[in-house]
Design a protein around this motif. Structure first.
Motif, mmCIF file in Angstrom:
data_model
loop_
_atom_site.group_PDB
_atom_site.id
_atom_site.type_symbol
_atom_site.label_atom_id
_atom_site.label_comp_id
_atom_site.label_asym_id
_atom_site.label_seq_id
_atom_site.Cartn_x
_atom_site.Cartn_y
_atom_site.Cartn_z
ATOM 1 N N GLN A 33 61.357 62.033 31.166
ATOM 2 C CA GLN A 33 62.597 62.577 31.716
ATOM 3 C C GLN A 33 63.453 63.194 30.616
ATOM 4 O O GLN A 33 64.040 64.256 30.801
ATOM 5 N N ILE A 34 63.517 62.538 29.468
ATOM 6 C CA ILE A 34 64.299 63.064 28.345
ATOM 7 C C ILE A 34 63.691 64.362 27.833
ATOM 8 O O ILE A 34 64.400 65.326 27.553
ATOM 9 N N ILE A 35 62.366 64.408 27.735
ATOM 10 C CA ILE A 35 61.683 65.630 27.299
ATOM 11 C C ILE A 35 61.990 66.771 28.268
ATOM 12 O O ILE A 35 62.310 67.892 27.849
ATOM 13 N N ASN A 36 61.918 66.490 29.570
ATOM 14 C CA ASN A 36 62.220 67.518 30.573
ATOM 15 C C ASN A 36 63.669 67.969 30.489
ATOM 16 O O ASN A 36 63.957 69.159 30.594
ATOM 17 N N MET A 37 64.607 67.039 30.292
ATOM 18 C CA MET A 37 66.016 67.409 30.158
ATOM 19 C C MET A 37 66.222 68.312 28.951
ATOM 20 O O MET A 37 66.942 69.307 29.035
ATOM 21 N N ARG A 38 65.598 67.992 27.835
ATOM 22 C CA ARG A 38 65.734 68.817 26.631
ATOM 23 C C ARG A 38 65.174 70.215 26.856
ATOM 24 O O ARG A 38 65.754 71.202 26.409
ATOM 25 N N PHE A 39 64.036 70.295 27.548
ATOM 26 C CA PHE A 39 63.429 71.599 27.812
ATOM 27 C C PHE A 39 64.318 72.421 28.741
ATOM 28 O O PHE A 39 64.561 73.604 28.492
ATOM 29 N N VAL A 40 64.820 71.802 29.807
ATOM 30 C CA VAL A 40 65.719 72.490 30.734
ATOM 31 C C VAL A 40 66.963 72.962 29.989
ATOM 32 O O VAL A 40 67.405 74.098 30.156
ATOM 33 N N LEU A 41 67.516 72.137 29.141
ATOM 34 C CA LEU A 41 68.701 72.501 28.369
ATOM 35 C C LEU A 41 68.413 73.682 27.445
ATOM 36 O O LEU A 41 69.217 74.602 27.326
ATOM 37 N N ALA A 42 67.246 73.678 26.809
ATOM 38 C CA ALA A 42 66.874 74.783 25.914
ATOM 39 C C ALA A 42 66.736 76.093 26.683
ATOM 40 O O ALA A 42 67.209 77.138 26.232
ATOM 41 N N VAL A 43 66.121 76.052 27.845
ATOM 42 C CA VAL A 43 65.958 77.269 28.645
ATOM 43 C C VAL A 43 67.310 77.755 29.157
ATOM 44 O O VAL A 43 67.584 78.950 29.142
ATOM 45 N N ARG A 58 61.686 80.535 35.261
ATOM 46 C CA ARG A 58 61.659 80.783 33.814
ATOM 47 C C ARG A 58 60.852 79.716 33.080
ATOM 48 O O ARG A 58 60.120 80.016 32.141
ATOM 49 N N ILE A 59 60.987 78.480 33.515
ATOM 50 C CA ILE A 59 60.238 77.390 32.888
ATOM 51 C C ILE A 59 58.738 77.585 33.112
ATOM 52 O O ILE A 59 57.941 77.439 32.184
ATOM 53 N N HIS A 60 58.359 77.962 34.332
ATOM 54 C CA HIS A 60 56.945 78.236 34.614
ATOM 55 C C HIS A 60 56.442 79.418 33.799
ATOM 56 O O HIS A 60 55.315 79.399 33.302
ATOM 57 N N ASP A 61 57.270 80.456 33.647
ATOM 58 C CA ASP A 61 56.885 81.629 32.848
ATOM 59 C C ASP A 61 56.635 81.259 31.392
ATOM 60 O O ASP A 61 55.885 81.938 30.690
ATOM 61 N N LEU A 62 57.262 80.196 30.929
ATOM 62 C CA LEU A 62 57.052 79.720 29.555
ATOM 63 C C LEU A 62 55.845 78.795 29.441
ATOM 64 O O LEU A 62 55.578 78.240 28.376
ATOM 65 N N GLY A 63 55.131 78.607 30.554
ATOM 66 C CA GLY A 63 53.922 77.810 30.523
ATOM 67 C C GLY A 63 54.117 76.321 30.699
ATOM 68 O O GLY A 63 53.253 75.525 30.342
#
Length: 127
Positions: free
Chosen positions: A6-16, A32-37
């Protein structure tokens, strides 16, 4: 899903969210997240956004038809000036309040008052 994921996903969402500084809808963020693979589900995006809003790392704006728009924001108190066409956003320091007739907390009897103002217009690029 475990807490570390969950923390990893939050960080990724925050970065995007922090890439362009504009408010975007959750579905656009998901794309956008899917476009980044990174194939994560919509429920994961919503859960991350909910947690980031709770932590005051992301602001949410409710637009027409109750659509929610999200944006990574600074930690300083601020208002938003948002382009109604492209949703690009400028942060306005809270001390320069666009509400000159604001009644103080003492006069209303309320405590812990937070004033968040969103002003819309058309940016120079969209004009």
């Amino acid at each position: 899903m475990n807490q570390s994921q969950q923390i990893i996903n939050m960080r990724f969402v925050l970065a995007v969210l922090g890439r362009d500084g504009a408010f975007i809808r959750a579905h656009e963020l998901h794309r956008r997240i899917h476009d980044l693979g990174r194939p994560i589900g919509m429920s994961t995006v919503y859960r991350a956004l909910r947690d980031l809003v709770k932590r005051e790392l992301v602001d949410v704006m409710v637009g027409e038809h109750s659509q929610r728009w999200y944006r990574r924001c600074s930690s300083r108190p601020h208002h938003h000036l948002v382009c109604s066409m492209c949703h690009s956003t400028v942060e306005i320091p809270a001390h320069s309040s666009p509400l000159p007739a604001w009644v103080t907390e003492e006069a209303t009897g309320f405590t812990d008052v937070v004033v968040r103002v969103t002003i819309t217009g058309t940016c120079a690029e969209c004009t």
